[in-house]
Scaffold this active site. Sequence first.
Site, short mmCIF file in Angstrom:
data_model
loop_
_atom_site.label_atom_id
_atom_site.label_comp_id
_atom_site.label_asym_id
_atom_site.label_seq_id
_atom_site.Cartn_x
_atom_site.Cartn_y
_atom_site.Cartn_z
N CYS A 157 -1.06 -38.61 -6.26
CA CYS A 157 -1.09 -40.06 -5.95
C CYS A 157 -1.47 -40.86 -7.32
CB CYS A 157 -1.72 -40.40 -4.64
SG CYS A 157 -3.51 -39.89 -5.01
N SER A 158 -2.59 -41.00 -7.32
CA SER A 158 -2.88 -42.12 -8.51
C SER A 158 -4.34 -41.85 -9.01
CB SER A 158 -2.47 -43.60 -8.01
OG SER A 158 -3.41 -43.63 -6.78
N CYS A 159 -4.93 -40.92 -8.75
CA CYS A 159 -6.25 -40.45 -9.14
C CYS A 159 -6.42 -41.04 -10.57
CB CYS A 159 -6.75 -38.99 -9.21
SG CYS A 159 -6.53 -38.55 -7.43
N CYS B 156 -1.95 -38.04 -12.47
CA CYS B 156 -2.28 -37.50 -11.07
C CYS B 156 -0.95 -37.38 -10.51
CB CYS B 156 -3.02 -38.20 -10.33
SG CYS B 156 -3.45 -37.51 -8.56
#
Lengths: 239, 101
Positions: A123-125, A120
């Site tokens: 961000c951090s999906c 991602c």
Amino acid sequence: MSTHSHDPHAPVQEPDGTDEFEILELAVRELAIEKGVFSAEDHRRFSEWAESRTPMYGSKLVAKAWLDPAFKERLLADGTEASKEVGVNWLDPTGTGTPSDYTYFYVLENTPQVHNVIVCTLCSCYPRPVLGMSPDWYRTPNYRRRMVRQPRQVLAEFGLFLPADVEIRVHDSNQKSRFMVMPMRPAGTEGWTEEQLAAIVTRDTMIGVALPQPGWTAAEAPPRSGVAHQSAEITGGGK
Amino acid sequence: MRRFKVGDRVVVRDETTLFHTRCQGYMRGRIGTVVEDRPAWVIPEDEAWGRDEDGRHEPFYVVRFKQTELWADYAGPDLDTLESEFSERWLEPAGEGEHSV
């Protein structure tokens, strides 16, 4: 930086500025508790629940799909619905998922021609209900910025070398959907039970930075020399 | 009514934006192919302001790009690809409304 401090007591520079967001989160959380939006215990319970998710659920999904063609069809058609068969409801705990944003879950099937990998860049999906919290490296700007433009180099840094005639398909999961990779069932696992199969479907194989190998589970400590595991046969010819 | 269907060639709009779009800069102005339909959902531009219900809802699509289309210096084989999702407003039919990068 234009100035460089030699003061031994200068504050330690945090990489990637994550500390700023931690401070922001803490400030908002304290405000919300003070205003009665939720209690400190609500917050603790949510964290404990969220952090108790593990890759075990994803491993079960893959192992079940390897053994049951009808389940595999259901899983590929509607990952959110099929997850309920291993006890994962993506709508927990609010009825519309977590206060984050995931609602749709899709499983990406690896084939001899296509190798999938997730990242991602936003961000951090990450498919947390089935894989748990993402590894630290998954959230680093280094992985995020390089996986989308130098996927083969990054995979090589994980010890995974794929032949040039296999398409590497990177999935930048920066919208509503969450993805998980379904690796191919390796040779040497004929006649295995679902439990045995699930044990070799480790977290990294479902992110797409590794391939499952008979004889390797994340539950056992690796041998002192991990080199033996980089079999040329499994990694497609080595480098 | 969905504007695109699987198989359509599309170009990602390259617009000046503020705030939250979930449309990454490296994809803008690039041409790809629609490979999946996704349900309509509130667009990130409105969701970012908490307008989950009254925000604008739009269909989403998964678009597949060749890596060599995204990066001029891509070092891997020509067959490597990348996929990402877009709300409908970020896509135009390839050939019309194309922006140079």
